[in-house]
Design a protein around this motif. Sequence first.
Motif, PDB file in Angstrom:
ATOM      1  N   MET A  63      34.873  29.763 -26.324  1.00 39.29           N
ATOM      2  CA  MET A  63      35.103  29.079 -27.590  1.00 39.29           C
ATOM      3  C   MET A  63      36.497  29.448 -28.089  1.00 39.29           C
ATOM      4  SD  MET A  63      31.506  29.640 -29.630  1.00 39.29           S
ATOM      5  CE  MET A  63      29.929  29.523 -28.783  1.00 39.29           C
ATOM      6  N   HIS A  64      37.141  28.490 -28.764  1.00 39.44           N
ATOM      7  CA  HIS A  64      38.504  28.769 -29.191  1.00 39.44           C
ATOM      8  C   HIS A  64      38.942  27.781 -30.270  1.00 39.44           C
ATOM      9  CE1 HIS A  64      38.617  25.904 -25.813  1.00 39.44           C
ATOM     10  NE2 HIS A  64      39.609  25.327 -26.482  1.00 39.44           N
ATOM     11  N   PHE A  65      39.982  28.162 -31.004  1.00 39.94           N
ATOM     12  CA  PHE A  65      40.636  27.295 -31.976  1.00 39.94           C
ATOM     13  C   PHE A  65      41.888  26.679 -31.356  1.00 39.94           C
ATOM     14  CE2 PHE A  65      38.122  29.378 -35.237  1.00 39.94           C
ATOM     15  CZ  PHE A  65      38.005  28.401 -36.228  1.00 39.94           C
ATOM     16  N   HIS A  66      42.195  25.454 -31.802  1.00 39.30           N
ATOM     17  CA  HIS A  66      43.474  24.814 -31.508  1.00 39.30           C
ATOM     18  C   HIS A  66      44.158  24.523 -32.838  1.00 39.30           C
ATOM     19  CE1 HIS A  66      43.369  24.124 -27.190  1.00 39.30           C
ATOM     20  NE2 HIS A  66      42.116  23.712 -27.289  1.00 39.30           N
ATOM     21  N   PHE A  67      45.404  24.966 -32.986  1.00 35.74           N
ATOM     22  CA  PHE A  67      46.206  24.662 -34.163  1.00 35.74           C
ATOM     23  C   PHE A  67      47.416  23.853 -33.697  1.00 35.74           C
ATOM     24  CE2 PHE A  67      43.798  28.371 -35.201  1.00 35.74           C
ATOM     25  CZ  PHE A  67      43.538  28.300 -36.558  1.00 35.74           C
ATOM     26  N   THR A  68      47.651  22.746 -34.370  1.00 33.64           N
ATOM     27  CA  THR A  68      48.806  21.928 -33.999  1.00 33.64           C
ATOM     28  C   THR A  68      49.649  21.635 -35.230  1.00 33.64           C
ATOM     29  OG1 THR A  68      47.434  19.937 -34.207  1.00 33.64           O
ATOM     30  CG2 THR A  68      47.732  20.835 -31.994  1.00 33.64           C
ATOM     31  N   ALA A  69      50.951  21.685 -35.052  1.00 36.54           N
ATOM     32  CA  ALA A  69      51.924  21.315 -36.085  1.00 36.54           C
ATOM     33  C   ALA A  69      52.731  20.165 -35.511  1.00 36.54           C
ATOM     34  CB  ALA A  69      52.814  22.493 -36.434  1.00 36.54           C
ATOM     35  N   GLY A  70      52.553  18.975 -36.108  1.00 40.82           N
ATOM     36  CA  GLY A  70      53.117  17.788 -35.481  1.00 40.82           C
ATOM     37  C   GLY A  70      52.373  17.534 -34.189  1.00 40.82           C
ATOM     38  N   LEU A  75      51.877  32.611 -43.261  1.00 44.36           N
ATOM     39  CA  LEU A  75      52.970  33.560 -43.464  1.00 44.36           C
ATOM     40  C   LEU A  75      54.216  32.866 -44.017  1.00 44.36           C
ATOM     41  CD1 LEU A  75      52.552  35.610 -40.160  1.00 44.36           C
ATOM     42  CD2 LEU A  75      51.523  36.040 -42.410  1.00 44.36           C
ATOM     43  N   GLU A  76      54.309  31.557 -43.807  1.00 45.28           N
ATOM     44  CA  GLU A  76      55.374  30.720 -44.353  1.00 45.28           C
ATOM     45  C   GLU A  76      54.754  29.361 -44.677  1.00 45.28           C
ATOM     46  OE1 GLU A  76      58.355  31.770 -44.972  1.00 45.28           O
ATOM     47  OE2 GLU A  76      58.354  33.664 -43.829  1.00 45.28           O
ATOM     48  N   ASP A  77      55.443  28.552 -45.460  1.00 44.80           N
ATOM     49  CA  ASP A  77      54.981  27.183 -45.674  1.00 44.80           C
ATOM     50  C   ASP A  77      54.857  26.491 -44.324  1.00 44.80           C
ATOM     51  OD1 ASP A  77      55.207  27.803 -48.312  1.00 44.80           O
ATOM     52  OD2 ASP A  77      56.818  26.386 -48.762  1.00 44.80           O
ATOM     53  N   ILE A  78      53.756  25.757 -44.136  1.00 43.18           N
ATOM     54  CA  ILE A  78      53.550  25.115 -42.841  1.00 43.18           C
ATOM     55  C   ILE A  78      52.731  23.845 -43.032  1.00 43.18           C
ATOM     56  CG2 ILE A  78      51.462  26.475 -42.352  1.00 43.18           C
ATOM     57  CD1 ILE A  78      52.283  26.422 -39.385  1.00 43.18           C
ATOM     58  N   THR A  79      53.064  22.825 -42.242  1.00 44.42           N
ATOM     59  CA  THR A  79      52.286  21.587 -42.203  1.00 44.42           C
ATOM     60  C   THR A  79      51.540  21.534 -40.876  1.00 44.42           C
ATOM     61  OG1 THR A  79      53.831  20.384 -43.616  1.00 44.42           O
ATOM     62  CG2 THR A  79      52.383  19.070 -42.231  1.00 44.42           C
ATOM     63  N   LEU A  80      50.234  21.435 -40.954  1.00 44.71           N
ATOM     64  CA  LEU A  80      49.385  21.403 -39.768  1.00 44.71           C
ATOM     65  C   LEU A  80      48.828  20.005 -39.594  1.00 44.71           C
ATOM     66  CD1 LEU A  80      47.509  24.749 -40.437  1.00 44.71           C
ATOM     67  CD2 LEU A  80      49.175  24.340 -38.615  1.00 44.71           C
ATOM     68  N   SER A  81      48.980  19.454 -38.416  1.00 48.77           N
ATOM     69  CA  SER A  81      48.441  18.120 -38.145  1.00 48.77           C
ATOM     70  C   SER A  81      46.946  18.175 -37.891  1.00 48.77           C
ATOM     71  CB  SER A  81      49.160  17.475 -36.962  1.00 48.77           C
ATOM     72  OG  SER A  81      49.147  18.330 -35.840  1.00 48.77           O
ATOM     73  N   ASP A  82      46.452  19.320 -37.430  1.00 48.11           N
ATOM     74  CA  ASP A  82      44.988  19.479 -37.272  1.00 48.11           C
ATOM     75  C   ASP A  82      44.664  20.922 -36.928  1.00 48.11           C
ATOM     76  OD1 ASP A  82      42.338  18.796 -37.295  1.00 48.11           O
ATOM     77  OD2 ASP A  82      42.451  17.332 -35.671  1.00 48.11           O
ATOM     78  N   ILE A  83      43.461  21.300 -37.259  1.00 48.91           N
ATOM     79  CA  ILE A  83      42.889  22.572 -36.823  1.00 48.91           C
ATOM     80  C   ILE A  83      41.561  22.227 -36.167  1.00 48.91           C
ATOM     81  CG2 ILE A  83      41.968  24.809 -37.527  1.00 48.91           C
ATOM     82  CD1 ILE A  83      43.891  24.756 -39.893  1.00 48.91           C
ATOM     83  N   ASN A  84      41.406  22.591 -34.908  1.00 48.39           N
ATOM     84  CA  ASN A  84      40.208  22.246 -34.145  1.00 48.39           C
ATOM     85  C   ASN A  84      39.528  23.508 -33.645  1.00 48.39           C
ATOM     86  OD1 ASN A  84      42.483  20.141 -33.605  1.00 48.39           O
ATOM     87  ND2 ASN A  84      40.587  18.995 -33.293  1.00 48.39           N
ATOM     88  N   PHE A  85      38.204  23.501 -33.708  1.00 51.50           N
ATOM     89  CA  PHE A  85      37.433  24.571 -33.095  1.00 51.50           C
ATOM     90  C   PHE A  85      36.591  23.946 -31.996  1.00 51.50           C
ATOM     91  CE2 PHE A  85      33.549  27.369 -33.095  1.00 51.50           C
ATOM     92  CZ  PHE A  85      34.170  28.464 -32.500  1.00 51.50           C
ATOM     93  N   SER A  99      33.003  19.836 -19.264  1.00 49.17           N
ATOM     94  CA  SER A  99      32.174  20.344 -20.349  1.00 49.17           C
ATOM     95  C   SER A  99      31.705  19.208 -21.243  1.00 49.17           C
ATOM     96  CB  SER A  99      32.956  21.365 -21.189  1.00 49.17           C
ATOM     97  OG  SER A  99      33.929  20.715 -21.989  1.00 49.17           O
ATOM     98  N   VAL A 100      30.678  19.517 -22.022  1.00 50.69           N
ATOM     99  CA  VAL A 100      30.329  18.707 -23.180  1.00 50.69           C
ATOM    100  C   VAL A 100      30.944  19.438 -24.361  1.00 50.69           C
ATOM    101  CG1 VAL A 100      28.470  17.901 -24.671  1.00 50.69           C
ATOM    102  CG2 VAL A 100      28.245  17.746 -22.182  1.00 50.69           C
ATOM    103  N   LEU A 101      31.923  18.804 -24.998  1.00 48.87           N
ATOM    104  CA  LEU A 101      32.740  19.496 -25.978  1.00 48.87           C
ATOM    105  C   LEU A 101      32.256  19.221 -27.397  1.00 48.87           C
ATOM    106  CD1 LEU A 101      35.279  21.235 -26.499  1.00 48.87           C
ATOM    107  CD2 LEU A 101      36.563  19.090 -26.691  1.00 48.87           C
ATOM    108  N   VAL A 102      32.036  20.298 -28.140  1.00 54.96           N
ATOM    109  CA  VAL A 102      31.865  20.200 -29.580  1.00 54.96           C
ATOM    110  C   VAL A 102      33.229  20.437 -30.192  1.00 54.96           C
ATOM    111  CG1 VAL A 102      30.754  21.152 -31.628  1.00 54.96           C
ATOM    112  CG2 VAL A 102      29.495  21.057 -29.465  1.00 54.96           C
ATOM    113  N   ASN A 103      33.769  19.408 -30.832  1.00 57.79           N
ATOM    114  CA  ASN A 103      35.100  19.489 -31.428  1.00 57.79           C
ATOM    115  C   ASN A 103      34.961  19.389 -32.940  1.00 57.79           C
ATOM    116  OD1 ASN A 103      37.915  19.363 -31.937  1.00 57.79           O
ATOM    117  ND2 ASN A 103      37.841  17.116 -31.892  1.00 57.79           N
ATOM    118  N   ALA A 104      35.092  20.530 -33.609  1.00 58.42           N
ATOM    119  CA  ALA A 104      35.072  20.555 -35.075  1.00 58.42           C
ATOM    120  C   ALA A 104      36.509  20.528 -35.564  1.00 58.42           C
ATOM    121  CB  ALA A 104      34.358  21.801 -35.569  1.00 58.42           C
TER     122      ALA A 104
END
Length: 1004
Positions: A425-432, A487-497, A591-596
């Motif tokens: 299990m893991h998180f994905h963080f994307t900026a742009g 830690l700084e201002d940031i724009t995130l396009s998505d956070i996925n678990f 896999s069968v992916l659960v994408n939150a």
Amino acid sequence: MRQFVSFLALIVFLLTGNTHSRAQNIAYQNGNNGWDPDSLGNHRFVILLTADQFKVNRQVARVSIPWRRSDKDPGKKRIIVVSEKNNTLVQNILPLHINAEKGELLFEPLHGAGKYFVYYLPYKNEGRSNYPKGVYLKPVTTTGSWQSTASAATKPAMASVTAYQSIDAFNSFYPMSFIATAAETARLKSMAKNKAYIVFPEDRMFPIKMQDNIPYRWAQKGIQTSFSGKVDKGEWYSYQLGIWAQINLQKVQVQFSDLKSATGQLIRSSNMSCLNTDGTNYKAEPLTKQVDVPAGFIQPLWCMVQVPQNISAGVYNGTATITVAGQAATTIRIQLQVSNNTATEGGIGQPEKQTRLHWLNSTLAQENTVIAPYTPLQVTDTTISLLGRKLLIAKDGFPAQVQSFFTPEMTSIGKEAYNLLAEPMHFHFTAGKQKINWQQQGLQFTNRQPGTVSWHATSTAPNLNMQVNGSLEFDGFLNYQVKLTALEDITLSDINFHIPVAPQHAKYVMGLGLKGGNRPDSVLWKWDVANKNQDGAWLGDVNIGLQFSLRDEHYVRPLNTNFYLQKPLLLPTSWGNSNKGGIDIFKKGSSVLVNAYSGERNMKKGEVLYYNFTLLLTPFHPLNTQQQWADRYYHRYKEIDTIKAAGATVVNIHHANAINPWINYPFIEWKKMKAYIDEAHQKGLKVKIYNTVRELSNKAYETFPLRSLGHEIYSPGKGGGFSWLQEHVKDDYIAAWFVPEIKDAAIINSGMSRWHNYYVEGMNWLTQKVGIDGIYLDDVAFDRTTMKRIKRVLTQNNKPGIIDLHSANQYNKSDGFNNSANLYMEHFPYINRLWFGEYFDYEKNNPDFYLTEVSGIPFGLMGEMLEGGGNPWRGMIYGITNRLPWSANADPRPIWKVWDDFGIQQTDMIGYWSPNCPVKTNNDKVLATVYKKNGTALISIASWAAEDTEVQLQINWEALGINAANAVIEAPAVANFQPARTFTPGDKIPVQKNKGWLLVLKNK
């Protein structure tokens, strides 16, 4: 509060009438159910018209009733006058002046001199009988010649008021719900010399009920600066300090001094507390509450004293000082007269004296000791072993792998490991479009106990920091707190678990708007907390799976069972992200992916988000088929001999009967309950009682102390419901289940609160004092913390502690479209049997629905069917029947007889879901489960075919240990199930639509 002693004493006091009436002495009496409350209401005044007065005017009588009413708009409610002679309704009445303090009316004295009864809160119940809407009747205007006569009467016959009567003592307004008049209230204010608040000490036997009216009792007593009470040694004693605010008050608190006797002995202040300001919450954490009181309102403060057992009898003096922010303190002298008697168990056997209020602060059974059949957690490197499962933790703190060792049959734990995850299990963080890469700082275990293992991990990225705190408990519950800091201002396009599940173990799904069953190719789900009690799902196979729930730090358990919409989920700030978030489940790669996902967002420097979640690793334990075959339930209060003769072994005592009358408050008739249980034990039966947390009977002695806690114990709401609630609780509550036959009117609990502490203590007392063998839960409104505590107290000292859980179908608008099994899965580790199925359709639902939502098998449980008795043929392939004597059309005893004749308790159950099942049919719509033992087998087959059909059995003879050449298949005669019949291997067996067979396969 039940004012039996004071009420029945008929205390008489003087009430002043108007200028047309003389002073009247009024007795306060128990009406002893002397009239029909459903047509006349619960309250009346007795008035007397003397012969002398009747001679004055034979057509018109007048009475002034000082009724001191606290209900709103008394002029908009009907008044009924009845003559005592022949109980005749007086048709002609004319109200003159109706207000809260008094009512003046003219009436026609039909039968001359004598008694007349004036009923002043008549109502009717509308709507569903178990959820009534009590509606007060509107006034009826008298018209015609008598009204003209009455209006012109200058000298009516003057009747006098002799008594107030309520239908029974429980409904009485006396003494705490009769209001003081405006003049009396003004006089009290003048006596207070413009103080910001006035303190009224009050005895525990007279709970303060009204918030916006001074009770007449206080007008009589005047302002008091001292309180005196009588108490036994060792008793849990309580008293009240009523704070009447003249202005808005903030931070009201109480400080206690020691109580000291003439000989210098002490009842120390450390033995004293205020229920309203301090305590211990349901998690055993200190609780401090700020008490603010709006101007004009009354706030009771319930003060508790634990009197030591080892002190001498005598008088003990001290003080209670009330402090208010920005105002002068008020000190009340407290005097306790301690008797020579020693209270048994602190007096908790007399809850009418409020001796159990300290239960609200109990920490009983909070230690996280391992509960059977679970085993202590074992940590090896980064792997944690628990009963039948292993959790492997990655460096970032998240699960790297979940393993199950439960066999597909679910009857044992084997050596083969089944891996749930296709990757960690893991998180994905994307900026742009850029993926953010993290550096793991390492995994550190912070707690290693037999019941709980905890760990911490930190990951860093250029603009983000992620702190992960995880814990695993011995039953398979995983709790994650994921703190994300910018830690700084940031724009995130998505956070996925991501939860990547191995496809072979992602066979079934339940939740997120899906009924339990086979997983569809894709699931697309969005947050909708206003309407849906959905924040996660269960995904898995029979012998391996997990439930996930997405939460943040503000999570509050919502209401359930018809009341979700009145207190729904809070949308997680993180996961929900103003409804941008959601969950998809689909096949991706291997896999069968659960994408939150939570969608695009901006984070300012220093901003913190919590991406918390919980996991339940299923199954929890192997099936206990022995208990399933041996424990046969009788779900009704009945004579023990009748139940034993029926073949049942466990009695479930619902509520609304002689030994357990009041819903979720089984403490009033406990002596009758104990006598019944003692007889059952002597005759070899176990007894469980209905007792849960969701709603609470209005018969609870603690109703008004609990109300004094605001919304802590009772949920806010629109009020209404049965007349008692409207007349005594007034407003700001949710009316719940009502039993018309005994007029038991319940109020909805608010959710997680100190009432759970009381509940645990109550269950402990019932187990030790009354001898209950367990509880029947009819839906629940508490979490797994309370469930563990309940299991501990029920099973202490080798008690059986049997718990079965019933739930109606929760997949509807009122319940927020959740699934019963998904909603209550966190409780499954401690449940012995499920009884799911009210409003379930056993004819139209598929086998996968039975397996996941009814049977309990993927979680290590077994159950029973409910609605209409269920489908006995389909039930048997899951080892379940229905329950005596719930459905007259589906008596389980004929099947129980087959069990006993075959000796099912000595068998191994091998379900159709297992690849090792030795018997199948040649029709995939007709399923077979085998109960195998010593060269013979009981085969259950059930059809989901669209029409009548024929099947042939495909038998693994070697696995059964039966010689095919010498085998016979016999169908024993089973009443209302099947006729006797004999088949040979290879025969085509006719199977009716929606039915099946029980077949005994053996050598001749």
